[in-house]
Design a protein around this motif. Structure first.
Motif, PDB file in Angstrom:
ATOM      1  N   GLY A 256     -26.831  71.139 -50.713  1.00 59.54           N
ATOM      2  CA  GLY A 256     -27.833  69.930 -50.522  1.00 59.54           C
ATOM      3  C   GLY A 256     -28.907  70.287 -49.438  1.00 59.54           C
ATOM      4  N   ALA A 257     -28.810  69.322 -48.319  1.00 62.38           N
ATOM      5  CA  ALA A 257     -30.118  69.720 -47.310  1.00 62.38           C
ATOM      6  C   ALA A 257     -29.615  71.089 -46.552  1.00 62.38           C
ATOM      7  CB  ALA A 257     -29.950  68.598 -46.188  1.00 62.38           C
ATOM      8  N   GLY A 258     -28.362  71.513 -46.652  1.00 65.29           N
ATOM      9  CA  GLY A 258     -28.076  72.723 -46.046  1.00 65.29           C
ATOM     10  C   GLY A 258     -28.256  72.725 -44.594  1.00 65.29           C
ATOM     11  N   MET A 259     -28.877  73.896 -44.042  1.00 65.11           N
ATOM     12  CA  MET A 259     -29.290  73.874 -42.524  1.00 65.11           C
ATOM     13  C   MET A 259     -29.975  73.076 -42.241  1.00 65.11           C
ATOM     14  SD  MET A 259     -27.244  76.780 -41.934  1.00 65.11           S
ATOM     15  CE  MET A 259     -27.919  77.365 -40.361  1.00 65.11           C
ATOM     16  N   GLU A 272     -28.049  56.529 -48.818  1.00 69.18           N
ATOM     17  CA  GLU A 272     -27.721  55.117 -48.816  1.00 69.18           C
ATOM     18  C   GLU A 272     -27.343  54.934 -50.263  1.00 69.18           C
ATOM     19  OE1 GLU A 272     -30.349  52.352 -46.028  1.00 69.18           O
ATOM     20  OE2 GLU A 272     -31.450  53.874 -46.835  1.00 69.18           O
ATOM     21  N   ILE A 273     -26.325  53.842 -50.631  1.00 65.48           N
ATOM     22  CA  ILE A 273     -26.156  53.468 -51.958  1.00 65.48           C
ATOM     23  C   ILE A 273     -26.422  52.111 -52.210  1.00 65.48           C
ATOM     24  CG2 ILE A 273     -24.060  53.454 -53.362  1.00 65.48           C
ATOM     25  CD1 ILE A 273     -22.493  55.076 -51.269  1.00 65.48           C
ATOM     26  N   ARG A 274     -26.895  51.677 -53.460  1.00 63.63           N
ATOM     27  CA  ARG A 274     -27.173  50.348 -54.044  1.00 63.63           C
ATOM     28  C   ARG A 274     -26.217  50.627 -55.625  1.00 63.63           C
ATOM     29  NH1 ARG A 274     -27.786  48.242 -49.760  1.00 63.63           N
ATOM     30  NH2 ARG A 274     -29.736  47.349 -49.084  1.00 63.63           N
ATOM     31  N   MET A 275     -26.550  49.105 -56.333  1.00 60.94           N
ATOM     32  CA  MET A 275     -25.935  49.238 -57.550  1.00 60.94           C
ATOM     33  C   MET A 275     -27.122  49.146 -58.426  1.00 60.94           C
ATOM     34  SD  MET A 275     -22.782  48.947 -57.356  1.00 60.94           S
ATOM     35  CE  MET A 275     -22.417  48.622 -59.109  1.00 60.94           C
ATOM     36  N   LYS A 276     -26.964  49.920 -59.562  1.00 60.08           N
ATOM     37  CA  LYS A 276     -28.022  49.916 -60.614  1.00 60.08           C
ATOM     38  C   LYS A 276     -27.206  50.112 -61.868  1.00 60.08           C
ATOM     39  CE  LYS A 276     -32.080  52.577 -61.828  1.00 60.08           C
ATOM     40  NZ  LYS A 276     -32.988  53.747 -61.385  1.00 60.08           N
ATOM     41  N   ASP A 277     -27.682  48.976 -62.628  1.00 57.31           N
ATOM     42  CA  ASP A 277     -27.094  49.207 -64.303  1.00 57.31           C
ATOM     43  C   ASP A 277     -25.661  49.066 -64.231  1.00 57.31           C
ATOM     44  OD1 ASP A 277     -29.596  49.277 -65.229  1.00 57.31           O
ATOM     45  OD2 ASP A 277     -29.625  51.665 -65.092  1.00 57.31           O
ATOM     46  N   SER A 284     -30.871  58.786 -52.000  1.00 59.72           N
ATOM     47  CA  SER A 284     -31.070  60.138 -51.750  1.00 59.72           C
ATOM     48  C   SER A 284     -30.115  60.974 -51.929  1.00 59.72           C
ATOM     49  CB  SER A 284     -31.623  60.249 -49.863  1.00 59.72           C
ATOM     50  OG  SER A 284     -30.580  59.840 -49.362  1.00 59.72           O
ATOM     51  N   ASN A 285     -30.291  62.452 -51.842  1.00 62.18           N
ATOM     52  CA  ASN A 285     -29.318  63.325 -51.982  1.00 62.18           C
ATOM     53  C   ASN A 285     -29.117  64.333 -51.213  1.00 62.18           C
ATOM     54  OD1 ASN A 285     -27.121  64.500 -53.503  1.00 62.18           O
ATOM     55  ND2 ASN A 285     -28.197  65.482 -55.108  1.00 62.18           N
ATOM     56  N   GLN A 286     -29.332  64.146 -49.913  1.00 56.12           N
ATOM     57  CA  GLN A 286     -28.891  65.062 -48.656  1.00 56.12           C
ATOM     58  C   GLN A 286     -27.689  65.847 -48.806  1.00 56.12           C
ATOM     59  OE1 GLN A 286     -31.546  65.572 -47.156  1.00 56.12           O
ATOM     60  NE2 GLN A 286     -32.819  63.841 -46.456  1.00 56.12           N
ATOM     61  N   ALA A 287     -26.688  65.158 -49.160  1.00 58.83           N
ATOM     62  CA  ALA A 287     -25.421  65.704 -49.381  1.00 58.83           C
ATOM     63  C   ALA A 287     -25.240  67.005 -50.794  1.00 58.83           C
ATOM     64  CB  ALA A 287     -24.272  64.526 -49.623  1.00 58.83           C
ATOM     65  N   GLY A 288     -26.109  66.890 -51.334  1.00 61.30           N
ATOM     66  CA  GLY A 288     -26.037  67.860 -52.547  1.00 61.30           C
ATOM     67  C   GLY A 288     -25.073  67.453 -53.499  1.00 61.30           C
ATOM     68  N   ILE A 294     -15.645  66.113 -52.610  1.00 59.43           N
ATOM     69  CA  ILE A 294     -15.530  65.633 -53.963  1.00 59.43           C
ATOM     70  C   ILE A 294     -16.881  65.071 -54.418  1.00 59.43           C
ATOM     71  CG2 ILE A 294     -14.447  63.670 -55.166  1.00 59.43           C
ATOM     72  CD1 ILE A 294     -12.221  63.568 -52.873  1.00 59.43           C
ATOM     73  N   SER A 295     -17.276  65.524 -55.675  1.00 64.21           N
ATOM     74  CA  SER A 295     -18.353  65.104 -56.578  1.00 64.21           C
ATOM     75  C   SER A 295     -18.667  63.601 -56.574  1.00 64.21           C
ATOM     76  CB  SER A 295     -18.389  65.600 -57.847  1.00 64.21           C
ATOM     77  OG  SER A 295     -17.375  65.068 -58.567  1.00 64.21           O
ATOM     78  N   THR A 296     -19.984  63.316 -56.082  1.00 64.41           N
ATOM     79  CA  THR A 296     -20.468  61.921 -56.177  1.00 64.41           C
ATOM     80  C   THR A 296     -21.198  61.470 -57.583  1.00 64.41           C
ATOM     81  OG1 THR A 296     -22.781  62.544 -55.553  1.00 64.41           O
ATOM     82  CG2 THR A 296     -21.066  62.354 -53.822  1.00 64.41           C
ATOM     83  N   GLY A 297     -21.391  62.204 -58.423  1.00 68.70           N
ATOM     84  CA  GLY A 297     -21.977  61.679 -59.721  1.00 68.70           C
ATOM     85  C   GLY A 297     -23.324  62.208 -59.562  1.00 68.70           C
ATOM     86  N   GLN A 298     -24.013  62.457 -58.439  1.00 73.96           N
ATOM     87  CA  GLN A 298     -25.179  62.953 -58.273  1.00 73.96           C
ATOM     88  C   GLN A 298     -25.430  64.420 -58.854  1.00 73.96           C
ATOM     89  OE1 GLN A 298     -25.238  61.536 -54.026  1.00 73.96           O
ATOM     90  NE2 GLN A 298     -27.575  61.246 -54.497  1.00 73.96           N
ATOM     91  N   ASP A 299     -26.586  64.912 -58.688  1.00 68.92           N
ATOM     92  CA  ASP A 299     -26.794  66.094 -59.197  1.00 68.92           C
ATOM     93  C   ASP A 299     -26.183  67.067 -57.985  1.00 68.92           C
ATOM     94  OD1 ASP A 299     -28.288  65.526 -61.212  1.00 68.92           O
ATOM     95  OD2 ASP A 299     -30.348  66.318 -60.259  1.00 68.92           O
ATOM     96  N   ILE A 300     -25.392  68.236 -58.342  1.00 71.74           N
ATOM     97  CA  ILE A 300     -24.892  68.967 -57.571  1.00 71.74           C
ATOM     98  C   ILE A 300     -26.002  69.852 -57.157  1.00 71.74           C
ATOM     99  CG2 ILE A 300     -23.040  70.831 -56.779  1.00 71.74           C
ATOM    100  CD1 ILE A 300     -21.211  68.957 -58.521  1.00 71.74           C
TER     101      ILE A 300
END
Length: 366
Positions: A256-259, A272-277, A284-288, A294-300
């Motif tokens: 993710g954002a790394g260093m 931040e998290i919202r509901m969609k569909d 955003s995806n600073q956590a990668g 544990i995976s969030t379902g976002q792009d790794i």
């Protein structure tokens, strides 16, 4: 030599040396019933193999893979399918030039593993480095194709894994021009067409000078469901970092954002998290794509930096096995930027980690 195996359930063991008759990999733990043919693996090997442009080593290897075990085909199947038994793959070495290394058999190449191998084992294969050679990564790429098939088998749909070069030496891409469509249009796997043209000039100058350049490779896995990985000692990001750091010449890994995360505020760093569909949607995806291991379902998203190729023509100070001070210039065929051929290797290692975690998750959570 120990520790030639990676993974826990989906495990692979590589074998062979740079200048031996062949190299290969044994894959253990692959689920049965997966269609697997040599022609499925070959395109990935072709992407990694040497001699594809003037910007990589000119060693000429076909890298033709043979499947020796672990598949079965009869008139009830539509092709060879995995049986659940170990899958053994072999790639012959056809273009070794051991004579290129005769002058350095008793000298330690700065930046290489020559000294450390000798210190640990009391001997070393000076012909291209033996097991320390990047030649071994062809085995990982072959195993990575099987891993991607295993991922599709477990999840019912293919997880997409892509990789590219985002920096060569000090020269970074412009993220505003980032396009995956550009990656296969240039010899650098670069997603920025403008940067790719500039890199040609920089790397050609380094190549002609007998020098080399480092690089940063980015690997992105899309379609990975939430829930892969385990807290504490089974973290998905820890295993990805371990996988990338195991690649030849790798010196740093970021998720993710790394260093850069160290320079962000808490507000900027929190995704931040919202509901969609009807599903959680991250803004955003600073956590990668990984939280708490544990995976969030976002792009790794992972990046790893590789150092400049240590085999250069510029004379460097070194010592001999007997402790005499001397100079060395490494002749032969070498990559002026090892990061170029590291791109498909990074993608393969991501697939291998995800396949292992997919089977671990299925074993624990069903």
């Amino acid at each position: 030599m120990s520790f030639n195996t990676f993974g826990r359930i989906f495990r692979f063991t590589t074998w062979g040396e740079s200048h031996g008759p062949s190299i290969g990999v044994v894959i253990d733990g692959c689920p049965p019933g997966i269609l697997l043919r040599a022609e499925d693996i070959q395109p990935a090997l072709d992407a990694r193999k040497p001699g594809t442009s003037k910007f990589v080593t000119q060693r000429k290897e076909l890298d033709a893979v043979k499947i020796l075990s672990g598949v079965f085909e009869d008139d009830r199947t539509d092709g060879p399918r995995t049986t659940g038994a170990p899958i053994s793959l072999e790639i012959e070495n056809l273009d070794q030039r051991s004579k290129d290394y005769a002058d350095i058999r008793d000298k330690y190449r700065p930046g290489h593993a020559d000294f450390t191998y000798d210190a640990k084992y009391g001997l070393r294969d000076y012909r291209g480095g033996g097991r320390s050679s990047a030649r071994e990564t062809a085995c990982r790429v072959a195993a990575g194709v099987v891993a991607e098939k295993a991922l599709a088998h477990v999840f019912g749909s293919a997880v997409s894994i892509k990789a590219c070069l985002v920096q060569m030496g000090p020269h970074e891409i412009d993220r505003a021009r980032f396009s995956w469509m550009e990656v296969e249009k240039n010899p650098f796997w670069c997603p920025d067409a403008v940067a790719a043209k500039e890199w040609e000039t920089h790397l050609e100058a380094a190549r002609r000078a007998g020098s080399s350049m480092g690089a940063v490779i980015e690997v992105v896995a899309s379609g990975v469901p939430a829930g892969l990985g385990a807290p504490i000692y089974g973290k998905l990001d820890a295993d990805i970092a371990s996988a990338m750091m195991s690649i030849n010449a790798a010196k740093a890994v970021e998720i993710g954002a790394g260093m850069e995360a160290a320079a962000l505020s808490g507000e900027e760093n929190a995704d931040e998290i919202r509901m969609k569909d009807g599903r959680p949607h991250f803004l955003s995806n600073q956590a990668g794509g990984i939280l708490g291991g544990i995976s969030t379902g976002q792009d790794i998203v992972a990046r790893f930096a590789v150092k400049p190729t240590s085999s250069i023509l510029t004379p460097r100070k070194t010592i001999t096995r007997s402790g005499e001070e001397t100079d060395i210039a490494t002749k032969g065929r070498h990559d002026p930027c090892v990061g170029i051929r590291g791109v498909p290797v990074g993608a393969a290692m991501m697939a291998l980690v995800l396949a292992d975690h997919a089977l671990l998750h299925r074993g624990q959570c069903g």
